[in-house]
Design a protein around this motif. Sequence first.
Motif, short mmCIF file in Angstrom:
data_model
loop_
_atom_site.label_atom_id
_atom_site.label_comp_id
_atom_site.label_asym_id
_atom_site.label_seq_id
_atom_site.Cartn_x
_atom_site.Cartn_y
_atom_site.Cartn_z
N GLY A 20 12.25 -11.45 74.45
CA GLY A 20 12.40 -10.87 73.13
C GLY A 20 13.66 -10.06 72.93
O GLY A 20 14.00 -9.70 71.80
N ARG A 21 14.39 -9.79 74.01
CA ARG A 21 15.61 -8.98 73.91
C ARG A 21 16.80 -9.84 73.49
O ARG A 21 17.03 -10.91 74.05
CB ARG A 21 15.91 -8.31 75.25
N PRO A 22 17.60 -9.39 72.50
CA PRO A 22 18.82 -10.11 72.16
C PRO A 22 19.75 -10.22 73.36
O PRO A 22 19.92 -9.24 74.12
CB PRO A 22 19.45 -9.25 71.05
N ALA A 23 20.34 -11.39 73.54
CA ALA A 23 21.20 -11.62 74.71
C ALA A 23 22.19 -12.74 74.42
O ALA A 23 21.90 -13.67 73.67
CB ALA A 23 20.36 -11.98 75.93
N VAL A 24 23.35 -12.62 75.02
CA VAL A 24 24.29 -13.75 75.07
C VAL A 24 23.99 -14.51 76.36
O VAL A 24 23.93 -13.92 77.44
CB VAL A 24 25.75 -13.26 75.08
N ARG A 75 31.90 -11.27 74.86
CA ARG A 75 31.78 -10.09 73.99
C ARG A 75 31.84 -10.47 72.52
O ARG A 75 31.20 -9.84 71.67
CB ARG A 75 32.91 -9.11 74.32
N SER A 76 32.59 -11.53 72.20
CA SER A 76 32.77 -11.92 70.80
C SER A 76 31.48 -12.39 70.14
O SER A 76 31.38 -12.40 68.90
CB SER A 76 33.83 -13.04 70.70
N PHE A 77 30.48 -12.77 70.93
CA PHE A 77 29.21 -13.22 70.35
C PHE A 77 28.32 -12.05 69.93
O PHE A 77 27.39 -12.24 69.15
CB PHE A 77 28.44 -14.09 71.36
N TRP A 78 28.58 -10.87 70.50
CA TRP A 78 27.74 -9.71 70.19
C TRP A 78 28.03 -9.23 68.77
O TRP A 78 29.19 -9.14 68.37
CB TRP A 78 27.97 -8.60 71.22
N PRO A 79 27.01 -8.92 67.96
CA PRO A 79 27.21 -8.70 66.53
C PRO A 79 27.83 -7.35 66.16
O PRO A 79 28.21 -7.14 65.01
CB PRO A 79 25.79 -8.81 65.95
N ASN A 80 27.91 -6.39 67.09
CA ASN A 80 28.49 -5.09 66.77
C ASN A 80 29.09 -4.48 68.03
O ASN A 80 29.19 -5.15 69.06
CB ASN A 80 27.44 -4.15 66.15
N ASP A 81 29.49 -3.21 67.96
CA ASP A 81 30.16 -2.59 69.11
C ASP A 81 29.21 -1.82 70.02
O ASP A 81 29.64 -1.02 70.85
CB ASP A 81 31.29 -1.67 68.63
N SER A 82 27.90 -2.07 69.89
CA SER A 82 26.91 -1.40 70.74
C SER A 82 26.91 -2.01 72.13
O SER A 82 27.57 -3.02 72.41
CB SER A 82 25.52 -1.51 70.12
N LEU A 83 26.12 -1.39 73.03
CA LEU A 83 25.95 -1.94 74.37
C LEU A 83 25.41 -3.35 74.29
O LEU A 83 24.38 -3.60 73.65
CB LEU A 83 24.99 -1.06 75.17
N MET A 105 33.13 -7.53 82.42
CA MET A 105 32.06 -7.37 81.44
C MET A 105 31.73 -5.90 81.24
O MET A 105 31.55 -5.43 80.11
CB MET A 105 30.80 -8.13 81.89
N HIS A 106 31.64 -5.15 82.31
CA HIS A 106 31.32 -3.72 82.22
C HIS A 106 32.38 -2.96 81.44
O HIS A 106 32.08 -2.02 80.69
CB HIS A 106 31.16 -3.13 83.62
N LYS A 107 33.64 -3.34 81.58
CA LYS A 107 34.72 -2.70 80.83
C LYS A 107 34.54 -2.91 79.33
O LYS A 107 35.01 -2.09 78.52
CB LYS A 107 36.07 -3.25 81.28
N LEU A 108 33.88 -3.99 78.96
CA LEU A 108 33.64 -4.29 77.55
C LEU A 108 32.25 -3.85 77.10
O LEU A 108 31.76 -4.28 76.05
CB LEU A 108 33.82 -5.80 77.30
#
Length: 216
Positions: A20-24, A75-83, A105-108
Motif C-alpha cells: 500500500g505504500r507509494p514507491a518507485v 527521483r523524477s518519478f516522485w511527485p514532490n520533494d518529500s522523502l 539515492m540517499h543524496k536525493l
Amino acid sequence: MTYSVKEMFYTLQGEGFHSGRPAVFCRFTGCNLWSGREQDRAKAVCSFCDTDFVGTDGQNGGKFKTAEDLATRIRSFWPNDSLGFVVFTGGEPGLQLDDALIKAMHKLNIECAVESNGTVALPDNLDWVCISPKGRSEVIIERCDELKLVYPQAEAPPERFDHIKSKYRFLSPINDWTEQSLYPAKQVSTRQCIDYCLANPKWSLSLQTHKIINID
C-alpha cells in the motif's frame, strides 16, 4: 558501471510489509536463477517467475552510465520533494545494485529497498532488505528486514529458513505454471498458505494486492 534497467514506474507496493505504500519500482535486467526465456523455464532453479526481466525495452527502461544518472531518473518519478521510496527488484537486483547507487539515492532523499532472492551479496547501506528464497538455491543472506517466501515450494519449505534472522515473515501463494488456468491453482496455494500461517503464527499471509486491484 553501466546499469541495465528493464522498467521503472511509480505505483503502490502490492505485497509484503510495505503493501500500500507509494514507491518507485526499478526493475533490473537479468537473473542468476532463470534466463527469462520460456524454453529454459522447466530446468530453471526458479521456474514459476511471472516477471519479464529480459532486455531494456520496458516502460522507462534503458542503460544508465552512472549511479547519478539512474538516481536522478528514479527521483523524477516522485511527485514532490518529500522523502521518496524506491524498490529495486528484478530478475535479481543484487547482480547490479551497488553502494554507489544507494549513496546517490540517499543524496536525493530517497529510501532504498530491495527484493532479492538472497543468493548474492547486497550493499550494506540499504534501508530495507526483503529476501525471497527460490527452490534449491543457496541463500547467503542470513539477516534481513523481511523474509517473503513463495509457497509451497517442494525444495524450499519455510522451516529451511528458520536460521534467517528477519523482523517479518510472509508466505505468498505460488502461481502453478503447470495449469492452463491459474486461478484454481492459486486458490489451492492460498489455502495452503493460510493453513500454514495458522499453524505457524510467526508467518503472515501476503497477497499480491496490485493484481487484485489491477494496478501495475
